[in-house]
Scaffold this motif. Structure first.
Motif, PDB file in Angstrom:
ATOM      1  N   GLU A   1       2.343   6.604  -6.709  1.00  0.00           N
ATOM      2  CA  GLU A   1       1.248   7.328  -7.369  1.00  0.00           C
ATOM      3  C   GLU A   1       1.184   8.794  -6.932  1.00  0.00           C
ATOM      4  O   GLU A   1       0.325   9.540  -7.379  1.00  0.00           O
ATOM      5  N   LYS A   2       2.046   9.153  -5.984  1.00  0.00           N
ATOM      6  CA  LYS A   2       2.052  10.522  -5.437  1.00  0.00           C
ATOM      7  C   LYS A   2       0.639  10.976  -5.045  1.00  0.00           C
ATOM      8  O   LYS A   2       0.155  12.046  -5.450  1.00  0.00           O
TER       9      LYS A   2
ATOM     10  N   ALA B   1       7.767  11.918  -1.658  1.00  0.00           N
ATOM     11  CA  ALA B   1       6.836  11.803  -2.785  1.00  0.00           C
ATOM     12  C   ALA B   1       5.754  12.889  -2.726  1.00  0.00           C
ATOM     13  O   ALA B   1       4.837  12.906  -3.550  1.00  0.00           O
ATOM     14  N   GLY B   2       5.831  13.759  -1.711  1.00  0.00           N
ATOM     15  CA  GLY B   2       4.865  14.860  -1.600  1.00  0.00           C
ATOM     16  C   GLY B   2       3.545  14.461  -0.955  1.00  0.00           C
ATOM     17  O   GLY B   2       2.555  15.184  -1.061  1.00  0.00           O
ATOM     18  N   VAL B   3       3.526  13.290  -0.289  1.00  0.00           N
ATOM     19  CA  VAL B   3       2.281  12.817   0.352  1.00  0.00           C
ATOM     20  C   VAL B   3       2.181  13.453   1.734  1.00  0.00           C
ATOM     21  O   VAL B   3       3.101  13.332   2.548  1.00  0.00           O
ATOM     22  N   LYS B   4       1.071  14.121   2.007  1.00  0.00           N
ATOM     23  CA  LYS B   4       0.860  14.707   3.343  1.00  0.00           C
ATOM     24  C   LYS B   4       0.409  13.605   4.302  1.00  0.00           C
ATOM     25  O   LYS B   4      -0.436  12.771   3.953  1.00  0.00           O
TER      26      LYS B   4
ATOM     27  N   TYR C   1       8.706   4.726   6.088  1.00  0.00           N
ATOM     28  CA  TYR C   1       7.763   5.361   5.149  1.00  0.00           C
ATOM     29  C   TYR C   1       7.532   6.842   5.428  1.00  0.00           C
ATOM     30  O   TYR C   1       6.981   7.543   4.586  1.00  0.00           O
ATOM     31  N   ILE C   2       7.971   7.329   6.586  1.00  0.00           N
ATOM     32  CA  ILE C   2       7.771   8.764   6.829  1.00  0.00           C
ATOM     33  C   ILE C   2       8.587   9.570   5.812  1.00  0.00           C
ATOM     34  O   ILE C   2       8.002  10.357   5.057  1.00  0.00           O
TER      35      ILE C   2
ATOM     36  N   TYR D   1       0.838  -1.218   0.000  1.00  0.00           N
ATOM     37  CA  TYR D   1       0.000   0.000   0.000  1.00  0.00           C
ATOM     38  C   TYR D   1       0.865   1.257   0.000  1.00  0.00           C
ATOM     39  O   TYR D   1       0.663   2.170  -0.798  1.00  0.00           O
ATOM     40  N   PHE D   2       1.829   1.308   0.940  1.00  0.00           N
ATOM     41  CA  PHE D   2       2.621   2.537   1.067  1.00  0.00           C
ATOM     42  C   PHE D   2       3.478   2.758  -0.183  1.00  0.00           C
ATOM     43  O   PHE D   2       3.662   3.897  -0.621  1.00  0.00           O
TER      44      PHE D   2
END
Ligand SMILES: Cc1cc2nc3c(=O)[nH]c(=O)nc-3n(C[C@H](O)[C@H](O)[C@H](O)COP(=O)(O)O)c2cc1C
Length: 330
Positions: free
Chosen positions: A94-95, A121-124, A114-115, A87-88
């Motif tokens: 997929e950003k 990747a710009g994921v909040k 994953y942090i 998932y992560f």
């Protein structure tokens, strides 16, 4: 309406959809995002990384607006560590604009790897928490915002049972990152109240079930409209995972088993997610744990996501304007 939450996610309204196993799928997600909020895809419904990636692609065909993915991080409960890695990895590749984590904090999964990966990747990153100390921890390890999840919420409220009205201001004074209130939110009064309490947005789940875009049998919607705020129950403390669900025949049985200290073997078959088709597709509301919140008492109609979000914001603005004029007049 502009808050740090609308800025963080690039959305028009500070209204988010919470994870909903099986219900938070591309159609509902895109409808909420197109309406100006933040729609949700709940990963657990997709058993593999490829399935989740496909759901993300489907969502992107339906909207060009931001949305987020829920990851209910409880390794070993129903899912393996490998599934979470998948998932992560997909979310980063997929950003996806943002991720809603519930359960274990990301810092305690896979050594916290994953942090930085998701951030690069710009994921909040947002964590759903039921206590001030968990919010402080989330901020410390690098989350971008926290969800103040009061005991009113559907799903799995923390067993400390603090109400949204106290949790929100306590969290807002304890952390610098934005706080988003969830639990008991269903209309403009909730949004106005949350903003007054120090939150910068709200997240709802149960309310979105009673929209045209949520794929459920109409019995489900009518039953939620009929039921009131005192018709949910807290269960599961005897097995170490508290939940809140609609009071129905099954949940009454669960409470009776818990009262006589019956074990997990008796309880699990009743609440395991095996009745999903009967509940959501066939509209049988008497079986299984239907994890809605006390907010069902505030649901009175079925509308489109666009009508719902516009109405919530208009109502909140009216209320806040009225309050301000009360002070101006005095
Ligand atoms: C049908 C349903 C399914 C849910 N499934 C999940 C889930 O899979 N993961 C999760 O973190 N929260 C889940 N939740 C909790 C919501 O994301 C949210 O925290 C909560 O429902 C907010 O309270 P409200 O329903 O009163 O708005 C679920 C809620 C509902 C109503």
């Amino acid at each position: 309406m502009k808050t740090r939450v609308t800025e963080l996610f690039g959305i028009k309204y500070p209204i988010l959809c919470g994870g909903m196993y099986r219900l938070a799928t591309p159609k509902l997600c895109a409808a909420i995002s197109n309406a100006g909020g933040l729609g949700n895809i709940t990963s657990a419904w997709y058993r593999t990384g490829e399935d989740l990636a496909e759901a993300i692609r489907q969502t992107r065909e339906l909207t060009d607006k931001p949305f987020w993915v829920n990851v209910t991080l409880l390794p070993g409960m129903t899912m393996s560590e490998d599934q979470y890695h998948a998932y992560f990895d997909v979310i980063a590749a997929e950003k996806v604009p943002a991720v809603e984590i519930s359960g274990t904090p990301l810092s305690r999964f896979a050594g916290g790897e994953y942090i930085p990966k998701l951030k690069e990747a710009g994921v909040k990153l947002v964590h759903k928490v039921g206590s001030v100390r968990h919010a402080i921890h989330a901020e410390k390890v690098g989350y971008d915002a926290v969800l103040a999840a009061g005991v009113e919420e559907g799903g799995h409220p923390l067993n400390e049972n603090v109400a949204t009205t106290v949790l929100t201001p306590r969290m807002a004074e304890a952390v610098d990152i934005p706080v988003i209130t969830t639990g008991g939110m269903a209309d403009g009064r909730g949004l106005a109240a949350a903003l007054c309490l120090g939150a910068e947005g709200i997240m709802m789940a149960s309310r979105f079930i009673c929209t045209h875009e949520c794929d459920v049998h109409d019995n489900v919607r009518q039953e939620l409209i009929r039921r009131q705020e005192n018709e949910t129950v807290l269960y599961g403390n005897s097995i170490g995972l508290q939940g809140r669900a609609l009071a129905n025949e099954t949940m009454m049985k669960v409470l009776e088993i818990e009262a006589r200290q019956g074990g997990i073997d008796e309880i699990l078959p009743l609440i395991a997610g095996t009745h999903g088709d009967e509940i959501w597709d066939q509209g049988n509301m008497n079986i299984g744990s239907i994890n809605v919140g006390q907010s069902i008492g505030l649901i009175q109609d079925v509308v489109s996501c666009q009508e719902l979000l516009d109405r919530i914001v208009t109502e909140a603005e009216e209320i806040l304007g009225r309050v301000k004029s009360t002070f101006d007049a005095s």
